[in-house]
Design a protein around this motif. Structure first.
Motif, PDB file in Angstrom:
ATOM      1  N   ALA A  96      64.231   4.920 -18.384  1.00 49.70           N
ATOM      2  CA  ALA A  96      63.827   5.579 -19.623  1.00 49.70           C
ATOM      3  C   ALA A  96      64.609   6.878 -19.840  1.00 49.70           C
ATOM      4  N   HIS A  97      65.154   7.443 -18.761  1.00 53.88           N
ATOM      5  CA  HIS A  97      65.877   8.717 -18.836  1.00 53.88           C
ATOM      6  C   HIS A  97      66.824   8.819 -17.649  1.00 53.88           C
ATOM      7  N   ASP A  98      67.683   9.805 -17.659  1.00 47.90           N
ATOM      8  CA  ASP A  98      68.581  10.030 -16.531  1.00 47.90           C
ATOM      9  C   ASP A  98      67.749  10.380 -15.302  1.00 47.90           C
ATOM     10  N   ALA A  99      68.107   9.806 -14.165  1.00 47.96           N
ATOM     11  CA  ALA A  99      67.340  10.040 -12.937  1.00 47.96           C
ATOM     12  C   ALA A  99      68.156   9.594 -11.731  1.00 47.96           C
ATOM     13  N   THR A 100      67.561   9.754 -10.561  1.00 48.38           N
ATOM     14  CA  THR A 100      68.126   9.244  -9.320  1.00 48.38           C
ATOM     15  C   THR A 100      67.136   8.243  -8.742  1.00 48.38           C
ATOM     16  N   VAL A 101      67.630   7.115  -8.265  1.00 48.63           N
ATOM     17  CA  VAL A 101      66.764   6.097  -7.666  1.00 48.63           C
ATOM     18  C   VAL A 101      66.330   6.607  -6.292  1.00 48.63           C
ATOM     19  N   ALA A 102      65.030   6.826  -6.134  1.00 55.81           N
ATOM     20  CA  ALA A 102      64.492   7.297  -4.855  1.00 55.81           C
ATOM     21  C   ALA A 102      64.264   6.128  -3.904  1.00 55.81           C
ATOM     22  N   ALA A 103      63.793   4.997  -4.448  1.00 55.91           N
ATOM     23  CA  ALA A 103      63.519   3.827  -3.616  1.00 55.91           C
ATOM     24  C   ALA A 103      63.484   2.580  -4.481  1.00 55.91           C
ATOM     25  N   VAL A 104      63.854   1.455  -3.875  1.00 53.36           N
ATOM     26  CA  VAL A 104      63.761   0.150  -4.517  1.00 53.36           C
ATOM     27  C   VAL A 104      62.730  -0.640  -3.728  1.00 53.36           C
ATOM     28  N   ALA A 105      61.688  -1.107  -4.411  1.00 51.40           N
ATOM     29  CA  ALA A 105      60.569  -1.753  -3.717  1.00 51.40           C
ATOM     30  C   ALA A 105      60.616  -3.283  -3.766  1.00 51.40           C
ATOM     31  N   VAL A 106      61.593  -3.870  -4.455  1.00 50.48           N
ATOM     32  CA  VAL A 106      61.663  -5.330  -4.582  1.00 50.48           C
ATOM     33  C   VAL A 106      63.062  -5.819  -4.233  1.00 50.48           C
ATOM     34  N   SER A 107      63.161  -7.121  -4.024  1.00 57.93           N
ATOM     35  CA  SER A 107      64.466  -7.720  -3.753  1.00 57.93           C
ATOM     36  C   SER A 107      64.605  -9.016  -4.539  1.00 57.93           C
ATOM     37  N   LYS A 108      65.825  -9.476  -4.677  1.00 59.18           N
ATOM     38  CA  LYS A 108      66.128 -10.686  -5.435  1.00 59.18           C
ATOM     39  C   LYS A 108      65.324 -11.865  -4.894  1.00 59.18           C
TER      40      LYS A 108
END
Length: 122
Positions: A96-108
């Motif tokens: 929704a806005h500029d940010a930094t990805v802190a964590a990814v909780a899902v996988s393909k």
């Protein structure tokens, strides 16, 4: 004279064998349900450790098709965070806005429910 009928009834995805006794044209239950024949669904894995920040959640149930971002990656408004397939359509979940990805909780390939945590942004 009594006539016994064996029926299979499914309740919440679990199959039960039930005997029904028919007398004078009316049916009445004759026995309690048997043990389930189908294995109960496996419980979902414990939720992944939450990271502080803005949580981006699944807007609908579906399957994760791709996750083009990684923890620590800078994203701009409109960048695709996750592609979620639901009802045979690919839905891009965008920042929704500029940010930094802190964590990814899902996988393909992972299936998610509505409201499941997908990505945390800082």
């Amino acid at each position: 004279m009594f006539n016994m009928k064996n029926l299979k009834i499914t309740v919440n995805g679990v199959v039960y064998d039930v005997q029904v006794e028919e007398a004078d044209g009316s049916a009445a239950p004759a026995a309690a349900p048997a043990a389930p024949k189908a294995a109960a669904p496996a419980p979902k894995a414990a939720p992944k450790t939450a990271v502080e920040g803005e949580q981006v959640k699944a807007p609908m149930p579906g399957t994760i098709i791709s996750v083009p971002v990684k923890a620590g990656q800078a994203v701009k408004a409109g960048d695709v965070l996750v592609v979620l397939e639901a009802m045979k359509m690919e839905n891009e979940i965008k920042a929704a806005h500029d940010a930094t990805v802190a964590a990814v909780a899902v996988s393909k390939g992972e299936s998610v429910d509505t409201g499941a945590l997908l990505v945390t942004l800082n």
